[in-house]
Scaffold this active site. Sequence first.
Site, PDB file in Angstrom:
ATOM      1  N   GLU A 108      43.403  44.244  41.898  1.00  0.00           N
ATOM      2  CA  GLU A 108      42.000  44.516  42.208  1.00  0.00           C
ATOM      3  C   GLU A 108      41.713  44.353  43.701  1.00  0.00           C
ATOM      4  OE1 GLU A 108      39.359  41.699  40.341  1.00  0.00           O
ATOM      5  OE2 GLU A 108      37.653  43.045  40.579  1.00  0.00           O
ATOM      6  N   ASP A 134      35.240  53.050  39.602  1.00  0.00           N
ATOM      7  CA  ASP A 134      36.694  52.954  39.470  1.00  0.00           C
ATOM      8  C   ASP A 134      37.242  54.243  38.864  1.00  0.00           C
ATOM      9  OD1 ASP A 134      35.191  50.511  39.267  1.00  0.00           O
ATOM     10  OD2 ASP A 134      37.046  49.413  38.899  1.00  0.00           O
ATOM     11  N   HIS A 188      44.068  46.526  37.969  1.00  0.00           N
ATOM     12  CA  HIS A 188      42.833  47.229  38.306  1.00  0.00           C
ATOM     13  C   HIS A 188      43.266  48.512  39.002  1.00  0.00           C
ATOM     14  CE1 HIS A 188      38.999  45.025  38.037  1.00  0.00           C
ATOM     15  NE2 HIS A 188      38.492  45.912  38.867  1.00  0.00           N
ATOM     16  N   ASP A 199      37.854  48.940  34.070  1.00  0.00           N
ATOM     17  CA  ASP A 199      38.242  48.380  35.364  1.00  0.00           C
ATOM     18  C   ASP A 199      39.499  47.544  35.234  1.00  0.00           C
ATOM     19  OD1 ASP A 199      36.776  46.624  33.785  1.00  0.00           O
ATOM     20  OD2 ASP A 199      36.036  45.472  35.479  1.00  0.00           O
ATOM     21  N   ARG A 211      40.127  40.071  31.943  1.00  0.00           N
ATOM     22  CA  ARG A 211      39.041  39.092  31.964  1.00  0.00           C
ATOM     23  C   ARG A 211      37.870  39.556  31.096  1.00  0.00           C
ATOM     24  NH1 ARG A 211      38.114  40.572  38.045  1.00  0.00           N
ATOM     25  NH2 ARG A 211      36.637  42.286  37.874  1.00  0.00           N
ATOM     26  N   ASP A 212      36.807  38.777  31.103  1.00  0.00           N
ATOM     27  CA  ASP A 212      35.657  39.138  30.272  1.00  0.00           C
ATOM     28  C   ASP A 212      34.863  40.238  30.954  1.00  0.00           C
ATOM     29  OD1 ASP A 212      34.761  37.687  32.395  1.00  0.00           O
ATOM     30  OD2 ASP A 212      33.486  36.334  31.253  1.00  0.00           O
ATOM     31  N   GLU A 213      35.481  41.425  31.029  1.00  0.00           N
ATOM     32  CA  GLU A 213      34.827  42.549  31.701  1.00  0.00           C
ATOM     33  C   GLU A 213      35.222  43.827  30.956  1.00  0.00           C
ATOM     34  OE1 GLU A 213      34.285  41.985  35.708  1.00  0.00           O
ATOM     35  OE2 GLU A 213      33.034  43.756  35.851  1.00  0.00           O
ATOM     36  N   TRP A 234      29.347  55.174  42.138  1.00  0.00           N
ATOM     37  CA  TRP A 234      29.537  54.790  40.737  1.00  0.00           C
ATOM     38  C   TRP A 234      28.838  55.823  39.852  1.00  0.00           C
ATOM     39  CZ3 TRP A 234      31.295  51.635  44.209  1.00  0.00           C
ATOM     40  CH2 TRP A 234      32.230  50.672  43.856  1.00  0.00           C
TER      41      TRP A 234
HETATM   42  C1  BGC Z   1      34.568  45.449  38.422  1.00  0.00           C
HETATM   43  C2  BGC Z   1      34.793  46.614  39.328  1.00  0.00           C
HETATM   44  C3  BGC Z   1      33.521  47.369  39.308  1.00  0.00           C
HETATM   45  C4  BGC Z   1      32.532  46.462  39.989  1.00  0.00           C
HETATM   46  C5  BGC Z   1      31.249  47.031  40.364  1.00  0.00           C
HETATM   47  C6  BGC Z   1      33.574  44.571  39.076  1.00  0.00           C
HETATM   48  O1  BGC Z   1      33.333  43.405  38.444  1.00  0.00           O
HETATM   49  O2  BGC Z   1      35.728  44.813  38.079  1.00  0.00           O
HETATM   50  O3  BGC Z   1      35.966  47.220  39.307  1.00  0.00           O
HETATM   51  O4  BGC Z   1      33.542  48.648  39.778  1.00  0.00           O
HETATM   52  O5  BGC Z   1      32.390  45.259  39.310  1.00  0.00           O
HETATM   53  O6  BGC Z   1      31.244  46.978  41.693  1.00  0.00           O
END
Ligand code: BGC
Length: 894
Positions: A741, A472, A762, A459, A463-465, A527
């Site tokens: 984003e 996405d 994003h 995504d 960040r911490d992701e 998703w």
């Molecule tokens: C992400 C998105 C992801 C979503 C789920 C977010 O935190 O950055 O891009 O698809 O969570 O809805």
Amino acid sequence: MKPFALRCEYLTDPLGLDVLSPRLNWKLEPSDRRGVAQRAYQILVASSRELLDHDRGNLWDSGQVESDASAHVHYAGAALPSGTRCCWKLRVWDEARTASQWSDPARWEMGLLQPSDWTAQWIASPTAGGDQSMIPTPYFRKEFLIDRPVAGARLHVTARGLYEFSLNGQQVGKDIFTPGWTDYTKRIQVQTYDVTAFLHPGANVAGAILGDGWYCGYVGWFKERQHYGERPSLLAQLEIEFADGERATIVSDGSWETGAGPILQSDMLMGEVYDARREMPGWDAAGFHSDDWCPALIVPDDGARRVGMRSEPVRRQLEIKTVSVSNSIFDLGQNIAGRVRIKLTAPAGTTVQLLHAEALNPDGSLYAANLRKAAATDSYTCKGGGEEIWEPRFTFHGFRYVELKGFPGEATSDMVTGIALYSGMDETGRFECSDELVNQLQTNIQWGQRGNYLEVPTDCPQRDERLGWMGDAQVFIRTGAFNFDVAAFFTKWQGDIADAQADSGEFPAAAPVMRRSNMLREGGPAWADAGVICPWTVYLCYGDTAILAGHYDSMRRFLGWIESIAIDGIRSHPDGSVWGGFGDWLALDGSPGKGGATPNDLIGTAFYAYAARLMGKIAAVLEKPGDAAEYEALFKKVKAAYQRRFITADGLLASATQTACVLTLQFDLAPEAMRPQILKSLVSSIERNDNKLSTGFVGASYLPHVLTRGGRSDIAYKLLLQKNWPSWLYAVTQGATTIWERWDGWTKEKGFQDPEMNSFNHYAYGAIGEWLYATVAGLDTDPASPAYKHAIVKPQPGGGLTHASARLNTLYGELASRWDIQGETLTLKVTVPPNTTASIHVPAAQDASVTEGCVPAAQAPGVEALGWKNGAAVYRVGSGTYRFAARQEPSRKT
Ligand code: BGC
């Protein structure tokens, strides 16, 4: 004519392959001649270059095969046991039955195919970090003797964690973050390198450094590390073939030693801490000894499948110079995923810190609030004594600005160089038009892809992701497949999706799944459906039936699962016990929460219908007529349920959001007679909103297509060219270099959005790219003849643009279109690659005469007139370059 660009399983000369009957691809050289086509081919595969040079295919000689296939031709020769080296070449016969020269040779090699081929053991450091604490990065070494001339050597290597491997102090390969990210408890990728040139007579040293990486470092927003295991471990097998025919194998085992060195901490999210004073000169050369090193610990194998690489690894792709914006802050001028290399001279013990951010606060400081828990800070302590150059190994950041803290002198921009890291993928597409802001948008889309196609489609990189979010990925994949060759990338990721599928059949929200948290097992509509949409798109763009066949059962189980949870044909039914999904993520249409106002059950049922329809098409491609009929019937059943629940007898939608209209139209869910009415609601919603959209991730990607299909590309152009937020160009006018984003990540009125979710890299909204290529410039594939084997070139000029062009390096070669409008005349130049055909739609006034070159188009060589359709004259052509010109309807003049 000579075939070129030989590929095996999409890869250039792959080593360590584990596909038993690999697919071969090639291209034919473009020619001035029109209608170049392949009538036959002959492939030779030999076990040595010498045999191949003598035109002998001892493993396979296909003979002359009457076929126009130049993609996905399966190897059909002798069985290929572990380690088989295959050299191959081919020749073709063209439409005039003239034989080509032989191509230049290419090769592939099989990897270790049987578990019994492996004698290496997993080794690790005896010390491990905790679930919230990090420890110094372990180094490993093994000395061994070579007493005879070496004819060849292959290293098969992987890690649970990340590894950097060296032989005699020289790094093996240029790959970063190997072995890559998979669900390590199920499947782990092995890399194979030709290391013949690394070895020498006498004492040799194998060395490895192991990072925590995705395996046991921080990933995502989770408080705990160690998602797949507690400590990194290494598995390495070096196979040496001597000139006298003897063989030797050096494997990772308890005879290796391990110790800690200068990397005090290394983590993907937190960054790397390096103390150069703790370097261990000579640790990777013969004769090193340190009392601090101890024998490596042998750790158990956990039964994960070892597989060959299906995609190109991450590499250092681009270097970017910086400029200083203050004493200590440097600007790359581009938001990237990667890191920086520093070059500095400072006294021993000086520690500099590198902080990364995507934007600056109004006071000029780094805007780091949106990084959440990701410290994204690297730190380097100098050893002194001259210039030092350093780049971290096992971390990356998403950033445009870097702050260099703690440097005692005056920091200059030549001390800091940006390095963009992303998965290996060839750039295949270019789009350009007469509007500079749109061109910058296209650049931003491409950079969004570079920043997020890192091992898996993520995504965001900052960040911490940084997870493989499926929603996405599916909205962007078609755009992604224009910009870059992503066939191998998605082949690998589909394996991650399959590994992530629950026993009950549901696909997750993100793949690979994080084992420790087992997060989001049910992905929810749009998703989870990526598990069907992405392989279908790979089929469309690359004609790949193997990805469909290989994952067919998994997709079937997914559809079965939706059927099992749907209530009266409605997915995400409010009365159901299953989570309803993310909705139209980040839509602006006003409902509380992040999913916008479009009801989850509407989105759920729309995607249920869409997935059923795609399954019908997939079954048809795989020649399963029974299944195809079953899924088409399911589509009709779900469509009926959708109409009962969401469409009134007057053709009104129960939800009036833009996304509700978009999904209903895009997935053909309304009765035909009601389409105009629904399109009208959509258009008036946009017009009432000053020609602005209000959709989130789910609706935005289909929006321009739905408008175009309904004959309202004028409205799609208004959305494209809108400069006030929410719009694609708003961010561009604010100096964005990637896709944001949120439509309002930063606005003049409100400043930064909520830092809890405010990524500036994003790619999801970059899905507009597909419309730029396919509609503005007009490059598309015929689904009945995918991979642009038969291209549909159908540009739809508008929005006051005076020209637009796109190029796409397809599996067959370059497909290109460029239109220009001057006065009343539109010229359209199209290039069609060899061995393909195209239908070209030349926009023209109804009574206009269309020319190609200097003659009426219908009489031009190689051009067949097919008549008029929707304001365009349609022609069928073979390969070659064509120049059409036609007078336009007055409304199209600029
Ligand atoms: C992400 C998105 C992801 C979503 C789920 C977010 O935190 O950055 O891009 O698809 O969570 O809805």
